[in-house]
Design a protein around this motif. Structure first.
Motif, PDB file in Angstrom:
ATOM      1  N   LEU A 107     -58.382  13.030 -21.950  1.00  0.00           N
ATOM      2  CA  LEU A 107     -57.715  12.674 -23.212  1.00  0.00           C
ATOM      3  C   LEU A 107     -56.300  13.239 -23.256  1.00  0.00           C
ATOM      4  CD1 LEU A 107     -60.540  13.169 -25.869  1.00  0.00           C
ATOM      5  CD2 LEU A 107     -59.770  11.055 -24.801  1.00  0.00           C
ATOM      6  N   GLN A 108     -56.120  14.467 -22.734  1.00  0.00           N
ATOM      7  CA  GLN A 108     -54.773  15.053 -22.672  1.00  0.00           C
ATOM      8  C   GLN A 108     -53.836  14.150 -21.886  1.00  0.00           C
ATOM      9  OE1 GLN A 108     -55.571  18.920 -20.959  1.00  0.00           O
ATOM     10  NE2 GLN A 108     -55.324  19.950 -22.920  1.00  0.00           N
ATOM     11  N   THR A 109     -54.333  13.650 -20.746  1.00  0.00           N
ATOM     12  CA  THR A 109     -53.521  12.774 -19.905  1.00  0.00           C
ATOM     13  C   THR A 109     -53.202  11.466 -20.624  1.00  0.00           C
ATOM     14  OG1 THR A 109     -54.464  13.712 -17.890  1.00  0.00           O
ATOM     15  CG2 THR A 109     -53.443  11.546 -17.703  1.00  0.00           C
ATOM     16  N   ASN A 110     -54.219  10.862 -21.228  1.00  0.00           N
ATOM     17  CA  ASN A 110     -54.012   9.588 -21.919  1.00  0.00           C
ATOM     18  C   ASN A 110     -53.078   9.718 -23.114  1.00  0.00           C
ATOM     19  OD1 ASN A 110     -55.731   8.354 -20.105  1.00  0.00           O
ATOM     20  ND2 ASN A 110     -57.520   8.459 -21.443  1.00  0.00           N
ATOM     21  N   PHE A 111     -53.049  10.903 -23.728  1.00  0.00           N
ATOM     22  CA  PHE A 111     -52.206  11.120 -24.902  1.00  0.00           C
ATOM     23  C   PHE A 111     -50.731  10.907 -24.559  1.00  0.00           C
ATOM     24  CE2 PHE A 111     -49.991  13.845 -28.032  1.00  0.00           C
ATOM     25  CZ  PHE A 111     -50.515  13.316 -29.192  1.00  0.00           C
ATOM     26  N   VAL A 112     -50.375  11.158 -23.295  1.00  0.00           N
ATOM     27  CA  VAL A 112     -48.985  10.986 -22.844  1.00  0.00           C
ATOM     28  C   VAL A 112     -48.823   9.719 -22.009  1.00  0.00           C
ATOM     29  CG1 VAL A 112     -47.072  12.067 -21.588  1.00  0.00           C
ATOM     30  CG2 VAL A 112     -48.726  13.504 -22.810  1.00  0.00           C
ATOM     31  N   LYS A 113     -49.824   9.423 -21.192  1.00  0.00           N
ATOM     32  CA  LYS A 113     -49.713   8.374 -20.169  1.00  0.00           C
ATOM     33  C   LYS A 113     -49.352   7.012 -20.742  1.00  0.00           C
ATOM     34  CE  LYS A 113     -52.385   6.462 -16.305  1.00  0.00           C
ATOM     35  NZ  LYS A 113     -53.667   6.562 -15.559  1.00  0.00           N
ATOM     36  N   HIS A 114     -49.894   6.671 -21.898  1.00  0.00           N
ATOM     37  CA  HIS A 114     -49.709   5.330 -22.445  1.00  0.00           C
ATOM     38  C   HIS A 114     -48.516   5.239 -23.398  1.00  0.00           C
ATOM     39  CE1 HIS A 114     -53.449   4.335 -20.513  1.00  0.00           C
ATOM     40  NE2 HIS A 114     -54.117   5.250 -21.208  1.00  0.00           N
ATOM     41  N   ARG A 115     -47.646   6.218 -23.367  1.00  0.00           N
ATOM     42  CA  ARG A 115     -46.444   6.186 -24.206  1.00  0.00           C
ATOM     43  C   ARG A 115     -45.354   5.346 -23.532  1.00  0.00           C
ATOM     44  NH1 ARG A 115     -47.670   8.671 -29.226  1.00  0.00           N
ATOM     45  NH2 ARG A 115     -49.209  10.308 -28.805  1.00  0.00           N
ATOM     46  N   PRO A 116     -44.331   4.919 -24.304  1.00  0.00           N
ATOM     47  CA  PRO A 116     -43.265   4.089 -23.740  1.00  0.00           C
ATOM     48  C   PRO A 116     -42.500   4.805 -22.620  1.00  0.00           C
ATOM     49  CG  PRO A 116     -43.205   4.040 -26.135  1.00  0.00           C
ATOM     50  CD  PRO A 116     -44.187   5.099 -25.763  1.00  0.00           C
ATOM     51  N   THR A 117     -41.941   4.011 -21.717  1.00  0.00           N
ATOM     52  CA  THR A 117     -41.173   4.555 -20.589  1.00  0.00           C
ATOM     53  C   THR A 117     -39.988   5.381 -21.068  1.00  0.00           C
ATOM     54  OG1 THR A 117     -41.802   2.649 -19.238  1.00  0.00           O
ATOM     55  CG2 THR A 117     -39.890   3.919 -18.514  1.00  0.00           C
ATOM     56  N   LYS A 118     -39.348   4.956 -22.151  1.00  0.00           N
ATOM     57  CA  LYS A 118     -38.171   5.675 -22.650  1.00  0.00           C
ATOM     58  C   LYS A 118     -38.563   7.082 -23.123  1.00  0.00           C
ATOM     59  CE  LYS A 118     -33.737   5.725 -23.654  1.00  0.00           C
ATOM     60  NZ  LYS A 118     -33.082   4.756 -24.528  1.00  0.00           N
ATOM     61  N   LEU A 119     -39.736   7.191 -23.735  1.00  0.00           N
ATOM     62  CA  LEU A 119     -40.191   8.515 -24.165  1.00  0.00           C
ATOM     63  C   LEU A 119     -40.446   9.412 -22.955  1.00  0.00           C
ATOM     64  CD1 LEU A 119     -41.133  10.608 -26.203  1.00  0.00           C
ATOM     65  CD2 LEU A 119     -43.380   9.506 -26.208  1.00  0.00           C
ATOM     66  N   LYS A 120     -40.989   8.848 -21.886  1.00  0.00           N
ATOM     67  CA  LYS A 120     -41.217   9.643 -20.679  1.00  0.00           C
ATOM     68  C   LYS A 120     -39.898  10.138 -20.087  1.00  0.00           C
ATOM     69  CE  LYS A 120     -45.641   7.492 -19.582  1.00  0.00           C
ATOM     70  NZ  LYS A 120     -46.440   6.705 -18.608  1.00  0.00           N
ATOM     71  N   SER A 121     -38.836   9.349 -20.239  1.00  0.00           N
ATOM     72  CA  SER A 121     -37.511   9.823 -19.807  1.00  0.00           C
ATOM     73  C   SER A 121     -37.075  11.020 -20.648  1.00  0.00           C
ATOM     74  CB  SER A 121     -36.483   8.692 -19.933  1.00  0.00           C
ATOM     75  OG  SER A 121     -36.755   7.653 -19.023  1.00  0.00           O
ATOM     76  N   LEU A 122     -37.330  10.963 -21.959  1.00  0.00           N
ATOM     77  CA  LEU A 122     -36.990  12.091 -22.821  1.00  0.00           C
ATOM     78  C   LEU A 122     -37.823  13.315 -22.448  1.00  0.00           C
ATOM     79  CD1 LEU A 122     -35.532  13.364 -25.232  1.00  0.00           C
ATOM     80  CD2 LEU A 122     -37.273  12.345 -26.731  1.00  0.00           C
ATOM     81  N   LEU A 123     -39.095  13.095 -22.139  1.00  0.00           N
ATOM     82  CA  LEU A 123     -39.953  14.207 -21.729  1.00  0.00           C
ATOM     83  C   LEU A 123     -39.426  14.850 -20.448  1.00  0.00           C
ATOM     84  CD1 LEU A 123     -43.439  12.613 -22.466  1.00  0.00           C
ATOM     85  CD2 LEU A 123     -42.524  14.658 -23.558  1.00  0.00           C
ATOM     86  N   ARG A 124     -38.995  14.042 -19.499  1.00  0.00           N
ATOM     87  CA  ARG A 124     -38.420  14.590 -18.268  1.00  0.00           C
ATOM     88  C   ARG A 124     -37.165  15.397 -18.567  1.00  0.00           C
ATOM     89  NH1 ARG A 124     -40.225   9.548 -15.738  1.00  0.00           N
ATOM     90  NH2 ARG A 124     -41.648  10.077 -14.008  1.00  0.00           N
ATOM     91  N   LEU A 125     -36.331  14.879 -19.460  1.00  0.00           N
ATOM     92  CA  LEU A 125     -35.077  15.558 -19.794  1.00  0.00           C
ATOM     93  C   LEU A 125     -35.346  16.912 -20.450  1.00  0.00           C
ATOM     94  CD1 LEU A 125     -31.984  15.353 -19.891  1.00  0.00           C
ATOM     95  CD2 LEU A 125     -32.217  14.217 -22.115  1.00  0.00           C
ATOM     96  N   VAL A 126     -36.265  16.947 -21.407  1.00  0.00           N
ATOM     97  CA  VAL A 126     -36.599  18.197 -22.090  1.00  0.00           C
ATOM     98  C   VAL A 126     -37.222  19.192 -21.101  1.00  0.00           C
ATOM     99  CG1 VAL A 126     -38.075  19.246 -23.849  1.00  0.00           C
ATOM    100  CG2 VAL A 126     -36.834  17.143 -24.369  1.00  0.00           C
ATOM    101  N   LYS A 127     -38.119  18.708 -20.241  1.00  0.00           N
ATOM    102  CA  LYS A 127     -38.756  19.598 -19.269  1.00  0.00           C
ATOM    103  C   LYS A 127     -37.741  20.154 -18.276  1.00  0.00           C
ATOM    104  CE  LYS A 127     -42.260  17.006 -17.853  1.00  0.00           C
ATOM    105  NZ  LYS A 127     -43.525  16.692 -17.142  1.00  0.00           N
ATOM    106  N   HIS A 128     -36.812  19.306 -17.838  1.00  0.00           N
ATOM    107  CA  HIS A 128     -35.766  19.784 -16.915  1.00  0.00           C
ATOM    108  C   HIS A 128     -34.949  20.895 -17.572  1.00  0.00           C
ATOM    109  CE1 HIS A 128     -32.506  19.771 -13.983  1.00  0.00           C
ATOM    110  NE2 HIS A 128     -31.663  19.629 -14.989  1.00  0.00           N
ATOM    111  N   TRP A 129     -34.524  20.670 -18.818  1.00  0.00           N
ATOM    112  CA  TRP A 129     -33.769  21.715 -19.530  1.00  0.00           C
ATOM    113  C   TRP A 129     -34.592  22.994 -19.627  1.00  0.00           C
ATOM    114  CZ3 TRP A 129     -35.573  23.736 -24.247  1.00  0.00           C
ATOM    115  CH2 TRP A 129     -34.766  24.746 -24.783  1.00  0.00           C
ATOM    116  N   TYR A 130     -35.862  22.849 -19.973  1.00  0.00           N
ATOM    117  CA  TYR A 130     -36.701  24.029 -20.188  1.00  0.00           C
ATOM    118  C   TYR A 130     -36.925  24.811 -18.890  1.00  0.00           C
ATOM    119  CZ  TYR A 130     -40.566  26.842 -21.985  1.00  0.00           C
ATOM    120  OH  TYR A 130     -41.375  27.884 -22.363  1.00  0.00           O
ATOM    121  N   LEU A 131     -37.209  24.094 -17.800  1.00  0.00           N
ATOM    122  CA  LEU A 131     -37.459  24.767 -16.527  1.00  0.00           C
ATOM    123  C   LEU A 131     -36.208  25.432 -15.975  1.00  0.00           C
ATOM    124  CD1 LEU A 131     -39.774  22.094 -14.826  1.00  0.00           C
ATOM    125  CD2 LEU A 131     -40.459  24.321 -15.730  1.00  0.00           C
TER     126      LEU A 131
END
Length: 511
Positions: free
Chosen positions: A191-215
């Motif tokens: 369920l954790q995986t599905n909570f993110v997996k089925h989101r729009p591609t643009k949101l996944k780009s934002l997630l990558r951007l936030v994670k890159h900044w954080y790391l």
């Protein structure tokens, strides 16, 4: 090979191309990593393991799930860290998982060292780390080592996993199992995986951007500090997108980044949770979640595991400081102008049902950080009157109390839909709350022209503390017996503090 750009030097208008060029993984690299992961999955699926003491003699892996960034589609370029959850046949309850997890991990480590496929893949190290088996591989296909983390778990959801609300009995058993917060989250990893997996591609780009900044700009700068896990930042980003865009697929990356950074600065107000997979109407689940969201903030409940506040116990002050610094960089500016943020509140609006004697119920949406006065004013406008009202509230297992007009809903820990009673106050008398030395409080009703001594007499009658041993304070000022409430500007629903005088302070009064 060109050196990667620094995020802080990228103008806000170029963030989309920055994500595509520097954060999106190359297909060939990703396939090489996943080929290695497939070998680990094959070892788990096809193995029939000899159990240790306390385990079944024949242990099988019922299912293997790829979770984390590789599972949900937000993996960063060149970050070869994969997490697998292995559901074991020897775990038939949450309690068995807790009891036998270490034995299961030792079993998996022993079998992995004897697996020729894993050794041929370049297996270099096997370590037991916080309830998981961490495998490190190094081969010619990838320059950087590949880390595969295996987490054994109880298959609580059964063979088929729905992406909607689960049977309440699953969460009831989770709550009753106890354990430290989040210790059984792996059972809900699909369920954790599905909570993110089925989101729009643009949101996944934002997630990558936030994670890159954080790391790069938070975790890398404070490697020995207890900082929130990346998953917490992912959830916060999803919440900001849901609230700020109404889940639109068309939005600007720079506005999303700025909105998340601004939320991080207000971490002490965060109270975020989802009810996608469970309902608060269930008495066990509802009572548990309401207790969770009344605790010290920040609160970000795992959407699939309400026992786990993923924001608890970390150095959010450092994260907030780094967020403030980032907001001053080029990535948050369009030329000379700062990038605007979305309108995102620190907690979701809640539905308040107002019960009125002689009238039909009112349903009003409020934000937990609004003053209660705002709702009273709305009721007056709806009724077209200037009457004075009292609002009465009671937790399902608590005592009834009156809501102070000058306090917020959050002050009373109200972050979920609730019902309150509306009482019309036609009397010239006022009510005051007297906070006792033990932390509790009582309500007393008096006329504004009553002597302070009259209230002390009521306290003696109700609580048994003699009036000559009482000391009352209002906003730091000690109240004198021979003055009236109006002298001190005490108004309806104000709070007085009661303490017991010491032997030296208490005057001698004849009985």
């Amino acid at each position: 090979m060109a050196l990667p750009e620094e995020l802080f030097e990228v103008p806000a208008s170029r963030l989309d191309s920055f994500v595509a060029q520097w954060l999106q993984p190359l297909r060939e690299w990703k396939e090489d990593v996943l080929e290695a992961v497939w070998t680990v999955e094959k070892f788990l699926r096809e193995g029939r393991f000899q159990g240790e003491r306390g385990l079944d003699q024949d242990v099988r892996v019922l299912k293997v799930v790829k979770v984390g960034s590789f599972g949900n589609g937000t993996v960063l370029k060149d970050v070869a860290e994969v997490e697998l959850v292995a559901f074991l046949s020897c775990f038939r309850s949450f309690q068995e998982q807790a009891k036998h997890r270490q034995a299961a991990l030792r079993m998996l480590r022993r079998e992995a060292w004897h697996c020729q496929d894993l050794l041929g893949l370049g297996l270099q190290d096997l370590r037991l780390v916080q309830g998981a088996l961490v495998c490190t591989f190094q081969n010619w296909r990838t320059v950087e080592p590949i880390t595969v983390t295996i987490v054994p778990a109880y298959r609580a959801l059964g063979p088929s996993v729905s992406n909607s609300q689960l049977y309440p009995a699953i969460y009831e058993s989770l709550i009753k199992a106890g354990g430290y917060p989040g210790c059984f989250s792996s059972s809900f990893s699909e369920l954790q995986t599905n909570f993110v997996k089925h989101r729009p591609t643009k949101l996944k780009s934002l997630l990558r951007l936030v994670k890159h900044w954080y790391l790069q700009y938070v975790q890398a700068k404070s490697p020995r500090t207890e900082l929130p896990p990346v998953y917490t930042l992912e959830l916060l980003t999803i919440y900001a997108w849901e609230m700020g865009t109404q889940e639109s697929e068309n939005f600007e990356l720079d506005e999303g980044l700025v909105s998340v950074l601004e939320l991080l600065q207000d971490y002490e107000l965060l109270c975020i949770y989802w009810t996608k997979f469970y309902t608060l109407q269930n008495p066990v689940i509802g009572a548990f979640v309401r207790n969770q969201i009344q605790k010290e903030r920040p609160i970000i409940l795992d959407p699939v595991d309400p026992t786990h506040n993923v924001a608890e116990g970390y150095r959010w002050d450092i994260v907030a400081q780094r967020a403030k610094q980032c907001l001053k960089k080029d990535c948050c500016y369009n030329g000379e102008e700062p990038v605007p943020s979305w309108e995102v509140k620190e907690a979701r609006d809640i539905q308040v049902t107002v019960e009125q004697w002689g009238y039909s119920d009112l349903t009003i949406w409020v934000n937990p950080y609004d003053l209660i006065k705002k709702l009273k004013d709305k009721i007056r406008r709806l009724r077209g009157t200037f009457d004075q009202y009292l609002l009465s509230f009671q937790e399902p297992s608590g005592t009834r109390q009156f809501l102070d007009t000058h306090c917020s809903w959050a002050y009373y820990g109200i972050f979920s839909d609730t019902r309150i009673c509306l009482l019309q106050n036609l009397s010239p008398e006022i009510q005051v709350f007297v906070k006792n030395p033990n932390g509790g409080s009582h309500v007393y009703v008096l006329h504004p022209n009553s002597l302070i001594l009259n209230l002390k007499q009521q306290i003696e009658d109700k609580q048994g503390l003699p009036k000559n041993q009482q000391q009352l304070e209002f906003r730091g000022q000690i109240l004198q017996d021979w003055l009236v409430f109006r002298n001190y500007g005490i108004q309806n629903n104000d709070i007085l503090v009661l303490s017991k005088k010491t032997a030296r302070e208490a005057p001698f009064l004849p009985s």
